[in-house]
Design an enzyme around this catalytic site. Structure first.
Site, PDB file in Angstrom:
ATOM      1  N   ASN A 207      35.323  48.777  54.117  1.00  0.00           N
ATOM      2  CA  ASN A 207      34.261  50.168  54.332  1.00  0.00           C
ATOM      3  C   ASN A 207      33.426  49.995  55.447  1.00  0.00           C
ATOM      4  OD1 ASN A 207      33.311  48.366  51.946  1.00  0.00           O
ATOM      5  ND2 ASN A 207      31.591  49.679  52.563  1.00  0.00           N
ATOM      6  N   HIS A 306      29.872  48.479  42.285  1.00  0.00           N
ATOM      7  CA  HIS A 306      31.364  49.055  42.827  1.00  0.00           C
ATOM      8  C   HIS A 306      32.164  49.516  41.550  1.00  0.00           C
ATOM      9  CE1 HIS A 306      29.846  48.644  47.117  1.00  0.00           C
ATOM     10  NE2 HIS A 306      30.073  47.411  46.727  1.00  0.00           N
ATOM     11  N   VAL A 334      33.200  43.683  46.300  1.00  0.00           N
ATOM     12  CA  VAL A 334      32.145  42.991  45.264  1.00  0.00           C
ATOM     13  C   VAL A 334      31.555  41.688  45.973  1.00  0.00           C
ATOM     14  CG1 VAL A 334      31.445  42.498  43.018  1.00  0.00           C
ATOM     15  CG2 VAL A 334      32.955  44.525  43.452  1.00  0.00           C
TER      16      VAL A 334
END
Length: 432
Positions: A207, A306, A334
């Site tokens: 991301n 998450h 994570v």
């Protein structure tokens, strides 16, 4: 009656030792790094050098110069004697007010497995590099790190990797943590260059690579695609059509690695799902004995951070990986470590992949230290510490996985397990 002081001291020490044995105490956070250009560098000095695999016997060499310079790589197996030369191309990109340097891309080869090659770049001979071509057979060794960033914890992870013996590095997303600040991509490239120029780095996006700003900068992955070009089109017949997802073989074709894009469309009829279906359909498990997949957002996660973010992708693609008998799925995102058993559809399944979350490379956001309780049955080991993993595929049926935490400055082995691949299990033979 109160215990004597000596007995009380003994009890306190014993309890302290027991606590140390049961729980790892994490060291305090470390600072952010910034790696500047060397003082003696000029506009033609190669920097941010990294290499990646292209097909069975070629290597892509990528580097940046501030000024325009020929995209030429001279290379050979003797130090100082460059018997071969390859040319490529260069490009650059703009992001708001930032303009990148000249990003050079040259593919060299054919190369001989196991050989050490020395190389130099462009018209500047002041800097010389070398790499070892991965072997064409077992044993084959991967290093695996996720969510790397550029902090002092990152540096610790890289130092531990530098002392390791591995053939290829796998990174399931979140590289530089530039997050729109483009000079941080340059800093990251200089930070990882000592390792990334000597062993191939195979990466997929996370991301933090998206870097999309609505209206102002609406295109995603601009810096990532320009700087970290992967071999998505190495074989035109099997091209994924996107740098965000691709596959490659190593160890003479005995190991198939699938790099998936958690932030590229994966829904029904999408290019990624269609490509994955075609890629898996071509697998021959007599030849490709190990199949490994990488994603960014984990499909299984007992950390509070998450939660559920990989669920949509799991629903879309998990059955395909299960039917193909993928052996291991690595994830990041994570900021902690977690190893699951063989899992399918949220349950233990002897024919499902082993899922491993390894988003603990050293990012600036810190560790995800809160886990759900009680620990789910499918989760076998979990710990919120920085570290890295090593997967040694010993032969066509067995592999050894270790996770090494960054315990201060010593890479301590905290988790390990032997794995047997699904292709050798008669109970898990694929049904066609």
């Amino acid at each position: 009656m109160a215990p004597p002081p000596s007995a009380l001291c003994f009890a306190i020490v014993a309890c302290s030792l027991l606590a140390c044995a049961l729980a790892y105490t994490r060291p305090p956070p470390r600072g952010t790094l910034s790696v500047p250009l060397a003082d003696d560098a000029d506009g033609l000095t190669p920097q941010q050098v990294h290499i990646s695999l292209v097909g069975s016997d070629k290597m892509r060499v990528t580097w940046i110069t501030e000024d325009d310079n020929p995209s030429v790589v001279e290379y050979g197996t003797s130090l100082g004697k460059y018997s071969s030369k390859a040319t490529g191309s260069s490009d650059s990109y703009s992001y708001l007010l930032y303009r990148s340097g000249h990003i050079h891309d040259v593919v060299i080869g054919p190369l001989t497995p196991g050989k050490v090659y020395h190389y130099r770049l462009g018209m500047n001979s002041a800097r010389n590099f070398s790499f070892t071509v991965p072997p064409k057979s077992f044993p084959f060794k991967f290093a695996v790190i996720g969510d790397l960033g550029q902090t002092e914890w990152t540096n610790s992870t890289l130092n531990h990797l530098a002392a390791a013996d591995y053939d290829v590095l796998l990174l399931p997303g979140d590289l530089s943590y530039a997050d729109f600040v483009q000079p941080l991509w340059d800093s990251f490239g200089r930070l990882v260059e000592p390792l990334a120029s000597s062993r191939p780095w195979m990466v997929t996006q996370g991301n933090h690579e998206i870097e999309k700003i609505p209206v102002v900068h609406p295109e995603s992955f601009v810096a990532y695609n320009a700087r970290w070009r992967m071999p998505y089109d190495a074989d035109p017949a099997a091209s994924s059509g996107s740098n965000l997802f691709y596959a490659f073989d190593v160890a003479g074709g005995a190991i198939h690695v699938i790099m998936l894009g958690s932030y590229a469309d994966f829904g029904p009829g999408s290019p990624q799902q269609s490509w994955l279906e075609a890629d898996l359909a071509k697998l021959d498990r007599q030849r490709q004995q190990w199949v490994i997949a990488l994603i960014h957002a984990p499909w299984y996660n007992s950390n509070e951070a998450h939660q559920g973010e990989g669920e949509e992708m799991r629903v879309a693609l998990e059955a395909m990986l299960y039917e193909a008998r993928v052996d291991v799925v690595f994830a990041g995102h994570v900021h902690a470590y977690e190893r699951f058993g063989r899992v399918h559809d949220n349950r233990l399944d002897a024919c499902g992949p082993v899922h491993i979350t390894i988003g603990d490379g050293g990012n600036r956001e810190g560790l995800a230290s809160r886990y759900q309780e009680p620990q789910p049955e499918i989760s076998l080991f979990r710990e919120a510490s920085f570290g890295h993993g090593r997967l040694e595929l010993a032969n066509s049926t067995h592999a050894h996985w270790t996770w090494r935490r960054n315990d201060d400055d010593v890479a301590a082995v905290a988790d390990q397990v032997w794995l047997t691949n699904l292709a050798s299990d008669p109970a898990c033979q694929r049904k066609r």
